[in-house]
Design a protein around this motif. Sequence first.
Motif, PDB file in Angstrom:
ATOM      1  N   VAL A 204       0.796  -1.228   0.000  1.00 57.24           N
ATOM      2  CA  VAL A 204       0.000   0.000   0.000  1.00 57.24           C
ATOM      3  C   VAL A 204       0.829   1.280   0.000  1.00 57.24           C
ATOM      4  O   VAL A 204       0.442   2.276  -0.625  1.00 57.24           O
ATOM      5  CB  VAL A 204      -0.961   0.004   1.217  1.00 57.24           C
ATOM      6  N   ARG A 205       1.963   1.292   0.667  1.00 57.94           N
ATOM      7  CA  ARG A 205       2.677   2.552   0.911  1.00 57.94           C
ATOM      8  C   ARG A 205       2.943   3.355  -0.357  1.00 57.94           C
ATOM      9  O   ARG A 205       2.809   4.579  -0.378  1.00 57.94           O
ATOM     10  CB  ARG A 205       4.003   2.271   1.625  1.00 57.94           C
ATOM     11  N   SER A 206       3.325   2.701  -1.423  1.00 56.78           N
ATOM     12  CA  SER A 206       3.642   3.409  -2.669  1.00 56.78           C
ATOM     13  C   SER A 206       2.396   3.959  -3.354  1.00 56.78           C
ATOM     14  O   SER A 206       2.499   4.781  -4.271  1.00 56.78           O
ATOM     15  CB  SER A 206       4.376   2.473  -3.633  1.00 56.78           C
ATOM     16  N   ARG A 207       1.218   3.520  -2.887  1.00 57.27           N
ATOM     17  CA  ARG A 207      -0.038   3.985  -3.489  1.00 57.27           C
ATOM     18  C   ARG A 207      -0.848   4.833  -2.513  1.00 57.27           C
ATOM     19  O   ARG A 207      -2.057   5.013  -2.690  1.00 57.27           O
ATOM     20  CB  ARG A 207      -0.877   2.789  -3.951  1.00 57.27           C
ATOM     21  N   ALA A 208      -0.188   5.357  -1.490  1.00 64.95           N
ATOM     22  CA  ALA A 208      -0.865   6.177  -0.483  1.00 64.95           C
ATOM     23  C   ALA A 208      -0.242   7.569  -0.458  1.00 64.95           C
ATOM     24  O   ALA A 208       0.943   7.722  -0.162  1.00 64.95           O
ATOM     25  CB  ALA A 208      -0.755   5.522   0.889  1.00 64.95           C
ATOM     26  N   LEU A 209      -1.037   8.584  -0.768  1.00 62.41           N
ATOM     27  CA  LEU A 209      -0.549   9.958  -0.787  1.00 62.41           C
ATOM     28  C   LEU A 209      -1.540  10.873  -0.077  1.00 62.41           C
ATOM     29  O   LEU A 209      -2.489  10.399   0.546  1.00 62.41           O
ATOM     30  CB  LEU A 209      -0.293  10.426  -2.225  1.00 62.41           C
ATOM     31  N   THR A 210      -1.322  12.167  -0.194  1.00 61.91           N
ATOM     32  CA  THR A 210      -2.136  13.118   0.557  1.00 61.91           C
ATOM     33  C   THR A 210      -2.752  14.181  -0.347  1.00 61.91           C
ATOM     34  O   THR A 210      -2.226  14.494  -1.406  1.00 61.91           O
ATOM     35  CB  THR A 210      -1.293  13.832   1.629  1.00 61.91           C
ATOM     36  N   GLU A 211      -3.847  14.722   0.125  1.00 66.63           N
ATOM     37  CA  GLU A 211      -4.478  15.921  -0.440  1.00 66.63           C
ATOM     38  C   GLU A 211      -4.574  16.898   0.724  1.00 66.63           C
ATOM     39  O   GLU A 211      -5.338  16.663   1.656  1.00 66.63           O
ATOM     40  CB  GLU A 211      -5.858  15.579  -1.014  1.00 66.63           C
ATOM     41  N   GLU A 212      -3.845  18.005   0.688  1.00 71.24           N
ATOM     42  CA  GLU A 212      -3.627  18.814   1.884  1.00 71.24           C
ATOM     43  C   GLU A 212      -4.218  20.219   1.827  1.00 71.24           C
ATOM     44  O   GLU A 212      -3.648  21.162   2.387  1.00 71.24           O
ATOM     45  CB  GLU A 212      -2.118  18.903   2.156  1.00 71.24           C
ATOM     46  N   HIS A 213      -5.374  20.360   1.191  1.00 71.40           N
ATOM     47  CA  HIS A 213      -5.979  21.691   1.103  1.00 71.40           C
ATOM     48  C   HIS A 213      -7.459  21.720   1.478  1.00 71.40           C
ATOM     49  O   HIS A 213      -8.016  22.813   1.635  1.00 71.40           O
ATOM     50  CB  HIS A 213      -5.802  22.249  -0.307  1.00 71.40           C
ATOM     51  N   ALA A 214      -8.096  20.579   1.620  1.00 73.61           N
ATOM     52  CA  ALA A 214      -9.535  20.543   1.903  1.00 73.61           C
ATOM     53  C   ALA A 214      -9.838  21.138   3.270  1.00 73.61           C
ATOM     54  O   ALA A 214      -9.126  20.900   4.250  1.00 73.61           O
ATOM     55  CB  ALA A 214     -10.047  19.110   1.825  1.00 73.61           C
ATOM     56  N   ARG A 215     -10.953  21.900   3.323  1.00 77.14           N
ATOM     57  CA  ARG A 215     -11.362  22.557   4.567  1.00 77.14           C
ATOM     58  C   ARG A 215     -12.723  22.078   5.071  1.00 77.14           C
ATOM     59  O   ARG A 215     -13.151  22.471   6.152  1.00 77.14           O
ATOM     60  CB  ARG A 215     -11.401  24.075   4.350  1.00 77.14           C
ATOM     61  N   ASP A 216     -13.410  21.275   4.279  1.00 76.95           N
ATOM     62  CA  ASP A 216     -14.670  20.674   4.721  1.00 76.95           C
ATOM     63  C   ASP A 216     -14.903  19.400   3.918  1.00 76.95           C
ATOM     64  O   ASP A 216     -14.088  19.020   3.064  1.00 76.95           O
ATOM     65  CB  ASP A 216     -15.846  21.651   4.600  1.00 76.95           C
ATOM     66  N   SER A 217     -16.026  18.745   4.177  1.00 79.53           N
ATOM     67  CA  SER A 217     -16.269  17.435   3.565  1.00 79.53           C
ATOM     68  C   SER A 217     -16.453  17.524   2.052  1.00 79.53           C
ATOM     69  O   SER A 217     -16.031  16.622   1.317  1.00 79.53           O
ATOM     70  CB  SER A 217     -17.497  16.786   4.212  1.00 79.53           C
ATOM     71  N   PHE A 218     -17.104  18.594   1.569  1.00 80.74           N
ATOM     72  CA  PHE A 218     -17.262  18.721   0.121  1.00 80.74           C
ATOM     73  C   PHE A 218     -15.905  18.862  -0.556  1.00 80.74           C
ATOM     74  O   PHE A 218     -15.645  18.241  -1.595  1.00 80.74           O
ATOM     75  CB  PHE A 218     -18.144  19.926  -0.219  1.00 80.74           C
ATOM     76  N   GLU A 219     -15.032  19.662   0.027  1.00 82.33           N
ATOM     77  CA  GLU A 219     -13.694  19.809  -0.544  1.00 82.33           C
ATOM     78  C   GLU A 219     -12.882  18.531  -0.390  1.00 82.33           C
ATOM     79  O   GLU A 219     -12.023  18.244  -1.242  1.00 82.33           O
ATOM     80  CB  GLU A 219     -12.978  20.996   0.103  1.00 82.33           C
ATOM     81  N   ASN A 220     -13.117  17.759   0.661  1.00 79.05           N
ATOM     82  CA  ASN A 220     -12.460  16.450   0.768  1.00 79.05           C
ATOM     83  C   ASN A 220     -12.696  15.631  -0.497  1.00 79.05           C
ATOM     84  O   ASN A 220     -11.768  15.042  -1.062  1.00 79.05           O
ATOM     85  CB  ASN A 220     -13.002  15.664   1.963  1.00 79.05           C
ATOM     86  N   LEU A 221     -13.939  15.617  -0.946  1.00 79.91           N
ATOM     87  CA  LEU A 221     -14.292  14.816  -2.119  1.00 79.91           C
ATOM     88  C   LEU A 221     -13.794  15.460  -3.412  1.00 79.91           C
ATOM     89  O   LEU A 221     -13.094  14.820  -4.210  1.00 79.91           O
ATOM     90  CB  LEU A 221     -15.807  14.619  -2.176  1.00 79.91           C
ATOM     91  N   LEU A 222     -14.143  16.721  -3.628  1.00 79.30           N
ATOM     92  CA  LEU A 222     -13.794  17.385  -4.887  1.00 79.30           C
ATOM     93  C   LEU A 222     -12.282  17.506  -5.063  1.00 79.30           C
ATOM     94  O   LEU A 222     -11.742  17.204  -6.137  1.00 79.30           O
ATOM     95  CB  LEU A 222     -14.436  18.770  -4.938  1.00 79.30           C
ATOM     96  N   PHE A 223     -11.587  17.934  -4.021  1.00 82.73           N
ATOM     97  CA  PHE A 223     -10.136  18.114  -4.125  1.00 82.73           C
ATOM     98  C   PHE A 223      -9.425  16.778  -4.329  1.00 82.73           C
ATOM     99  O   PHE A 223      -8.408  16.707  -5.031  1.00 82.73           O
ATOM    100  CB  PHE A 223      -9.597  18.806  -2.874  1.00 82.73           C
TER     101      PHE A 223
END
Length: 346
Positions: A204-223
């Motif tokens: 898994v490690r090589s396929r696990a990254l981050t999205e570090e700008h979302a501020r709410d649940s909608f942005e969690n999904l869209l971003f």
Amino acid sequence: MNSQPFGPGSPKSFLAYPRGDFDLESGTFRKPRKPKNSDPGIIRMIKSLRNRIQYFYKLHPLAVFLLSLCFGLTILLVLSIYESRFRTMISQNGELGLGLNSYPLANLQNLVMVAGHSIYTSANCGKIDKEDSWFLEPYQKHPGQAATFVAHIKDGVEAVAKDERALLLFSGGETRKDAGPRSEAQSYWAVAESKGWFGWQDNVRSRALTEEHARDSFENLLFSVCRFRELTGTYPQNITVISYDFKEERFAHLHRSAIGFPESRFSFHGTPTTPDSKEAAMKGEALVRAQFEEDPYGCLGSLHKKRLKRDPFHRVIPYPHGCPELKGLFSYCGSAPYPGTLPWLS
């Protein structure tokens, strides 16, 4: 008869008639005419044109100035149009020459997104299940709360371990000022790292990254969808969201519908909150869900203010630079569904 051979010592040849044309009427020879050279004619034409321009300029200097200005502006306008088209081409296709192999994870097709809910602040990674190791809001300060974060992380890792074509994204920005410039996403990734990816590190490690700008649940999904596009070059075929079970309606219906993603390709995996916080969590969720029903894209009123509050370090959001096909969706604000074209529906 002279039999002396012709050679260097022989007499010079005699020209019976001079070179040239013989005029029968005058009885004289005329010199041959030399072909006219066309260059002097062109030069005279250029000089004549230059003189006319100078003469016109002396008579009408203002008119010449205006004509020159119009010509220059026309050239600038044409160049600006071509530059705009060139920039659009680059933004849609990435850098020139960017191919499929240029994306680091171009072979992945499915997205597993774990929504962040807190920031890990302890310097000791051995205390991940302790509440004092996390930055908690007052409504989160309940026994067992830290364990729910770890459960989300573990479920995300296990979901990706079962699907070799899936990308795991921990999503969440630097949402708490007192926690410092640390993101929720990096906190979750660090916890997974400290736990050895729950036995799935090699997978898994090589396929696990981050999205570090979302501020709410909608942005969690869209971003996260946009981040998936940045890493793979395409949009996800299937999306799985991992969060608290009481948020299923918000993610699976409101947010999914807002981005127009097909229901048949979307799944939600929820885990329970702590027993002590369940009642308050359900009341709070009902309020937030009502707000998103009125403002599906979170761009107005209290939802917009909440986003501003959750950006204490004024981070610049890079999207939709990495997903130019969603530019219209990112800028859309309204109560009706987004009317534009979406890549997963075309």
